[in-house]
Write an enzyme that holds these catalytic residues in place. Structure first.
Site, PDB file in Angstrom:
ATOM      1  CG  ASN A  80      -1.481   1.314   1.583  1.00  0.00           C
ATOM      2  OD1 ASN A  80      -2.370   1.818   0.913  1.00  0.00           O
ATOM      3  ND2 ASN A  80      -0.975   1.915   2.662  1.00  0.00           N
ATOM      4  CE1 TYR A 145      -0.330   8.523  -6.512  1.00  0.00           C
ATOM      5  CE2 TYR A 145      -2.139   8.875  -8.046  1.00  0.00           C
ATOM      6  CZ  TYR A 145      -1.634   8.294  -6.897  1.00  0.00           C
ATOM      7  OH  TYR A 145      -2.442   7.463  -6.140  1.00  0.00           O
ATOM      8  CB  ILE A 178      -9.510   7.867  -0.738  1.00  0.00           C
ATOM      9  CG1 ILE A 178      -9.823   6.900  -1.895  1.00  0.00           C
ATOM     10  CG2 ILE A 178      -9.985   7.295   0.594  1.00  0.00           C
ATOM     11  CD1 ILE A 178     -11.290   6.644  -2.136  1.00  0.00           C
TER      12      ILE A 178
END
Length: 249
Positions: A80, A145, A178
């Protein structure tokens, strides 16, 4: 409990989606190890913390060896750990480029590569990589990114093929926007660089989602838990969207 006595490693599980997943799996009986450079708060106790900088191959190797020394196996991995950057190519410094690649791509690669021998010996394992809606689509001010998350999608698919004979499943969770500390930091950076109001940035992020809001870490944790579990025993090499409908537009 679905994850009772399962040994799970999560990188970057001190905050955000990693933390939410750590808490979810612990509640479900998992033996969860958090590999992160930042130690959780004193009152944040679920799971066991091992300090690990995923930019450092030796630290990854030593951390995973410590897990196996204590528990004799690693059943599941959620790779993660990652960082975000709102910037065009011209706004991205060489140091920022190197850091994103070192953490998002190399950190993921080395973590998975080091855990695979343990899972091969067990003839079983489940791995989830952290992708993004940008694994599928481009966004403005997000070139580097997006580059890293596109790479994670391909790493997922190829690794799934290579290790299917060992009963090791590899899937990729692809969240949209998120509500995490990572997002807040990125918004602050974007707002500063572009001289725009942060509140306006958040409002635009809400309005472009078909569901009308950004997501919560706990919502992504539930999907990650499903991908790690045996409930999806016939899924591997999948890139799974959890983005409020963003990429289906």
């Amino acid at each position: 409990m679905k994850f009772k006595d399962k040994v799970v490693v999560i990188t970057g599980a001190t905050t955000g989606i990693g933390k939410a997943t750590r808490e979810y799996l612990t509640r479900e009986g998992g033996i969860v190890f958090n590999l992160d450079i930042q130690k959780p708060a004193v009152d944040d106790t679920p799971g066991e913390f091992i300090r690990c900088d995923v930019r450092n191959k030796q630290e990854i190797k030593d951390s995973l060896a410590a897990v196996v020394a204590k528990e004799n196996r690693i059943d599941m991995l959620f790779a993660n750990a990652g960082i975000h950057l709102f910037a065009t190519m011209e706004q991205t410094s060489d140091d920022e480029l190197d850091n994103l690649i070192d953490i998002n791509i190399k950190g993921t690669f080395h973590t998975v590569r080091e855990v695979l021998p343990y899972m091969k010996a067990q003839r079983k394992g489940s791995i989830v990589l952290m992708g993004s809606d940008q694994t599928f689509t481009g966004k403005a001010s997000s070139s580097v990114y997006g580059l890293t998350k596109g790479a994670i999608g391909q790493l997922t698919k190829s690794t799934a093929i290579d290790y299917a004979p060992f009963n090791i499943r590899v899937n990729c969770i692809c969240p949209g926007t998120i509500d995490t500390p990572l997002l807040h930091k990125a918004v602050t950076h974007f707002s500063t660089v572009n001289s725009v109001d942060e509140a306006g940035v958040y409002e635009s992020m809400n309005t472009i989602q078909p569901l009308g809001r950004i997501g919560q870490p706990e919502e992504i944790a539930a999907v990650v838990a499903f991908l790690l579990s045996d409930d999806n025993s016939f899924m591997t090499g999948s890139l799974v969207s959890a983005d409020g409908g963003y990429i289906c537009q």
